[in-house]
Design an enzyme around this catalytic site. Structure first.
Site, PDB file in Angstrom:
ATOM      1  N   HIS A  66       0.851  -1.185   0.000  1.00 51.66           N
ATOM      2  CA  HIS A  66       0.000   0.000   0.000  1.00 51.66           C
ATOM      3  C   HIS A  66       0.886   1.234   0.000  1.00 51.66           C
ATOM      4  O   HIS A  66       1.945   1.231   0.622  1.00 51.66           O
ATOM      5  CB  HIS A  66      -0.903   0.011   1.249  1.00 51.66           C
ATOM      6  CG  HIS A  66      -2.056   0.944   1.108  1.00 51.66           C
ATOM      7  ND1 HIS A  66      -1.960   2.274   1.409  1.00 51.66           N
ATOM      8  CD2 HIS A  66      -3.304   0.730   0.654  1.00 51.66           C
ATOM      9  CE1 HIS A  66      -3.129   2.845   1.169  1.00 51.66           C
ATOM     10  NE2 HIS A  66      -3.959   1.937   0.706  1.00 51.66           N
ATOM     11  N   ASP A  84      -8.012  -5.452   0.167  1.00 47.92           N
ATOM     12  CA  ASP A  84      -8.516  -6.314  -0.912  1.00 47.92           C
ATOM     13  C   ASP A  84      -8.140  -7.775  -0.737  1.00 47.92           C
ATOM     14  O   ASP A  84      -8.643  -8.631  -1.456  1.00 47.92           O
ATOM     15  CB  ASP A  84      -7.968  -5.817  -2.258  1.00 47.92           C
ATOM     16  CG  ASP A  84      -8.548  -4.470  -2.613  1.00 47.92           C
ATOM     17  OD1 ASP A  84      -9.759  -4.299  -2.433  1.00 47.92           O
ATOM     18  OD2 ASP A  84      -7.791  -3.589  -3.047  1.00 47.92           O
TER      19      ASP A  84
HETATM   20  N1  CMC Z   1       4.106  -7.520  -4.988  1.00 44.60           N
HETATM   21  C1  CMC Z   1       5.446  -7.467  -5.191  1.00 44.60           C
HETATM   22  N2  CMC Z   1       6.204  -6.373  -4.996  1.00 44.60           N
HETATM   23  C2  CMC Z   1       5.577  -5.261  -4.583  1.00 44.60           C
HETATM   24  C3  CMC Z   1       4.188  -5.217  -4.351  1.00 44.60           C
HETATM   25  C4  CMC Z   1       3.442  -6.400  -4.568  1.00 44.60           C
HETATM   26  N3  CMC Z   1       2.126  -6.418  -4.363  1.00 44.60           N
HETATM   27  N4  CMC Z   1       3.820  -3.984  -3.959  1.00 44.60           N
HETATM   28  C5  CMC Z   1       4.942  -3.249  -3.933  1.00 44.60           C
HETATM   29  N5  CMC Z   1       6.012  -4.030  -4.297  1.00 44.60           N
HETATM   30  C6  CMC Z   1       7.426  -3.608  -4.332  1.00 44.60           C
HETATM   31  C7  CMC Z   1       7.747  -2.763  -5.557  1.00 44.60           C
HETATM   32  O1  CMC Z   1       8.146  -3.554  -6.651  1.00 44.60           O
HETATM   33  C8  CMC Z   1       8.846  -1.877  -5.029  1.00 44.60           C
HETATM   34  O2  CMC Z   1      10.011  -2.625  -4.989  1.00 44.60           O
HETATM   35  P1  CMC Z   1      11.450  -1.897  -5.259  1.00 44.60           P
HETATM   36  O3  CMC Z   1      11.583  -0.871  -4.173  1.00 44.60           O
HETATM   37  O4  CMC Z   1      12.444  -2.995  -5.190  1.00 44.60           O
HETATM   38  O5  CMC Z   1      11.331  -1.282  -6.622  1.00 44.60           O
HETATM   39  C9  CMC Z   1       8.436  -1.615  -3.571  1.00 44.60           C
HETATM   40  O6  CMC Z   1       7.646  -2.768  -3.196  1.00 44.60           O
HETATM   41  C10 CMC Z   1       7.608  -0.353  -3.369  1.00 44.60           C
HETATM   42  O7  CMC Z   1       6.460  -0.440  -4.218  1.00 44.60           O
HETATM   43  P2  CMC Z   1       5.877   0.748  -5.093  1.00 44.60           P
HETATM   44  O8  CMC Z   1       5.254   0.190  -6.325  1.00 44.60           O
HETATM   45  O9  CMC Z   1       6.909   1.814  -5.240  1.00 44.60           O
HETATM   46  O10 CMC Z   1       4.774   1.279  -4.105  1.00 44.60           O
HETATM   47  P3  CMC Z   1       3.543   2.155  -4.492  1.00 44.60           P
HETATM   48  O11 CMC Z   1       3.207   2.913  -3.258  1.00 44.60           O
HETATM   49  O12 CMC Z   1       3.790   2.950  -5.723  1.00 44.60           O
HETATM   50  O13 CMC Z   1       2.404   1.086  -4.835  1.00 44.60           O
HETATM   51  C11 CMC Z   1       0.561  -0.379  -4.660  1.00 44.60           C
HETATM   52  C12 CMC Z   1       1.388   0.718  -3.965  1.00 44.60           C
HETATM   53  C13 CMC Z   1      -0.685  -0.660  -3.821  1.00 44.60           C
HETATM   54  C14 CMC Z   1       0.096   0.131  -6.040  1.00 44.60           C
HETATM   55  C15 CMC Z   1       1.426  -1.656  -4.819  1.00 44.60           C
HETATM   56  O14 CMC Z   1       1.816  -2.119  -3.544  1.00 44.60           O
HETATM   57  C16 CMC Z   1       0.705  -2.758  -5.599  1.00 44.60           C
HETATM   58  O15 CMC Z   1       0.734  -2.768  -6.832  1.00 44.60           O
HETATM   59  N6  CMC Z   1       0.041  -3.721  -4.864  1.00 44.60           N
HETATM   60  C17 CMC Z   1      -0.749  -4.743  -5.531  1.00 44.60           C
HETATM   61  C18 CMC Z   1      -2.096  -4.181  -5.945  1.00 44.60           C
HETATM   62  C19 CMC Z   1      -3.033  -3.976  -4.764  1.00 44.60           C
HETATM   63  O16 CMC Z   1      -3.192  -4.857  -3.925  1.00 44.60           O
HETATM   64  N7  CMC Z   1      -3.703  -2.816  -4.748  1.00 44.60           N
HETATM   65  C20 CMC Z   1      -4.690  -2.482  -3.728  1.00 44.60           C
HETATM   66  C21 CMC Z   1      -4.248  -1.352  -2.857  1.00 44.60           C
HETATM   67  S1  CMC Z   1      -5.298  -1.166  -1.380  1.00 44.60           S
HETATM   68  C22 CMC Z   1      -6.858  -0.772  -1.981  1.00 44.60           C
HETATM   69  C23 CMC Z   1      -6.911   0.431  -2.836  1.00 44.60           C
HETATM   70  O17 CMC Z   1      -6.275   1.442  -2.564  1.00 44.60           O
HETATM   71  O18 CMC Z   1      -7.671   0.412  -3.805  1.00 44.60           O
END
Ligand code: CMC
Length: 436
Positions: free
Chosen positions: A314, A371
């Site tokens: 998140h 989720d």
């Molecule tokens: N699986 C694998 N790696 C992950 C995941 C994941 N679900 N989420 C984040 N990471 C890694 C990412 O690759 C990055 O690694 P590095 O620093 O080595 O490059 C690190 O963790 C930080 O992630 P980020 O993408 O920079 O973080 P963000 O804040 O931009 O993204 C997120 C947040 C929710 C989009 C992401 O965690 C994600 O895609 N999660 C899966 C989708 C999900 O479950 N979404 C629902 C969110 S809660 C409900 C809502 O808000 O709607």
């Protein structure tokens, strides 16, 4: 809402080492949470913009509605913890709280419920919109279209400068979303639309409109209705996420409120946001068996593989998402009540345990989010996966419209207009088509 408080004692000094000039930027304090640097005069006084793709360090507005402490795993609405609200309140009370700032007393609650109940029907003309969609259309596609279409029906509630009209539009949206969502489901399974019933609660009525057929009423279990209501509460609002910011940005131009909510629904649909609940179940089905978990974890960790562990991670929570904790417990209750034993729930629990011990997830502070468990509950109740994000949108409509109202009444509100770091061509000589 008042102008943000300037913390007179605190300034941050920005020094431009090239020109030797410096500027003192005021620091603003909220009631809780980190202070913010007020950069509104930055461009005028220095010629610089800030650069923050994804808005990871940017506060776009001031708000009194929802507070999140992502490190501590805390979520509050108007000061009340999400745990207290899910334990002691109904979704209608939480909707009233988000919209009006205080929990209702009994008379206010009765009055609000009556108002919402009497707005649940949709104009018969709206039924024609459904018939234009393919039967296999994704229900989110239908929701975007039909909610946008509402903007053509209510000319009496679209003067956004009139607080009464704004409230009528808000009530209509909260009341009609369950009807519109249930109709999207009915259309996809080829069953007749079921009209709302005024004797049922908000959650019961939604279950009735979704699962009853003219030949037979759906028997509503109080446990399932309570779980549905809790799911609505847990999704009601979540600060300035992508869809809420979309609603605010769309609304900042003075656009029609129904159209603004349709823009929020579009933003929510993506798998990184509300679409994740659908993606979690698809992922669990793809993993299929506990023995395959290590292979999928490796894929999630591989930067060359687009696979991510859906329902994990998140932007704000770097600790357990408090909503996921409540849902994990609800999943047990609902499955017990319905006598369902879902191997996907066991798989989800096992996946969570393994991921929480894995260095990659520990180092990045990736925890299950809202989720991760909601899909298992919704599946047990009988919803197809394609409806999961629709339910999220239904519940979040209250938050969106509360945030939209707050934005309209904010004296500091301006049309949202971010700037950019331009990296394309400078001006160049035009080339006629025969010379290209
Ligand atoms: N699986 C694998 N790696 C992950 C995941 C994941 N679900 N989420 C984040 N990471 C890694 C990412 O690759 C990055 O690694 P590095 O620093 O080595 O490059 C690190 O963790 C930080 O992630 P980020 O993408 O920079 O973080 P963000 O804040 O931009 O993204 C997120 C947040 C929710 C989009 C992401 O965690 C994600 O895609 N999660 C899966 C989708 C999900 O479950 N979404 C629902 C969110 S809660 C409900 C809502 O808000 O709607």
């Amino acid at each position: 809402m008042a102008e943000p408080k300037e913390n007179n004692k605190k300034y941050v000094t920005l020094v431009d080492h090239q020109s030797g000039k410096s500027i003192d930027l005021p620091v603003l304090s909220g009631s809780i949470g980190p202070d913010v640097i007020d950069i509104r005069k930055l461009y005028a006084e220095t010629g610089y913009f800030t650069y923050d793709p994804g808005f990871t360090s940017t506060g776009s507005c001031q708000s009194e509605i929802t507070y999140i402490d992502g490190d501590a795993g805390i979520l509050t609405h108007r000061g009340y913890s999400i745990e207290d609200l899910t334990e002691h309140c109904t979704y209608m009370e939480v909707a009233y709280l988000l919209l009006n700032g205080e929990l209702p007393n009994q008379a206010e609650k009765d009055d609000f419920e009556r108002t919402i109940t009497y707005h649940t029907m949709v104009h018969e003309q709206l039924l024609n919109f459904y018939r234009g969609f393919r039967r296999d259309a994704h229900p989110m596609a239908i929701l975007v279209g039909v909610v946008g279409a509402l903007s053509s029906f209510y000319h009496d509630s679209t003067d956004i400068n009139d607080p009464t009209q704004r409230m009528i539009a808000s009530h209509r949206l909260i009341a009609k979303l369950p009807t519109i969502a249930a109709m999207a489901y009915k259309y996809s399974v080829g069953q007749p639309f079921i009209y709302p019933r005024n004797d049922l609660t908000y959650a019961e009525d939604f279950l009735h409109m979704t699962f009853s057929v003219p030949a037979e009423d759906y028997q509503i279990s109080p446990t399932v209705a309570r779980a549905m209501d809790r799911i609505f509460i847990l999704h009601a609002d979540h600060e300035q996420n992508a869809s809420t910011s979309t609603v605010r940005l769309a609304g900042s131009s003075g656009a029609n409120p129904f159209a603004c909510i349709a823009s929020g629904i579009s933003s929510l649909w993506g798998p990184a946001h509300g679409g994740a609940n659908e993606a979690v179940l698809n992922m669990l089905a793809e993993i299929g068996h506990k023995k395959n978990i290590p292979e999928f974890l490796e894929k999630a960790k591989d930067k060359n593989d687009p696979f991510r562990l859906m329902g994990f991670g998140h932007r704000v929570y770097k600790n357990h998402d408090p909503r996921a904790k409540v849902l994990k417990k609800s999943a047990d209750d609902v499955l017990n009540e319905l006598g369902v034993s879902d191997p996907l729930l066991d798989l989800a629990r096992e996946l969570e345990q393994i991921a929480l011990k894995d260095d990659y997830f520990v180092e990045r502070k990736l925890f299950p989010n809202v989720d991760f468990y909601s899909g298992v509950i919704l599946k047990a109740i009988g919803f197809p996966t394609s409806m999961f994000t629709v339910l999220f949108a239904l519940a979040r409509t209250t938050g969106w419209i509360a945030q939209w109202n707050e934005m309209i009444t904010d004296p500091t509100q301006k049309i949202g207009r971010p700037r950019q770091l331009f990296t394309g061509h400078g001006e160049r000589a035009f080339v006629p088509i025969d010379k290209r």
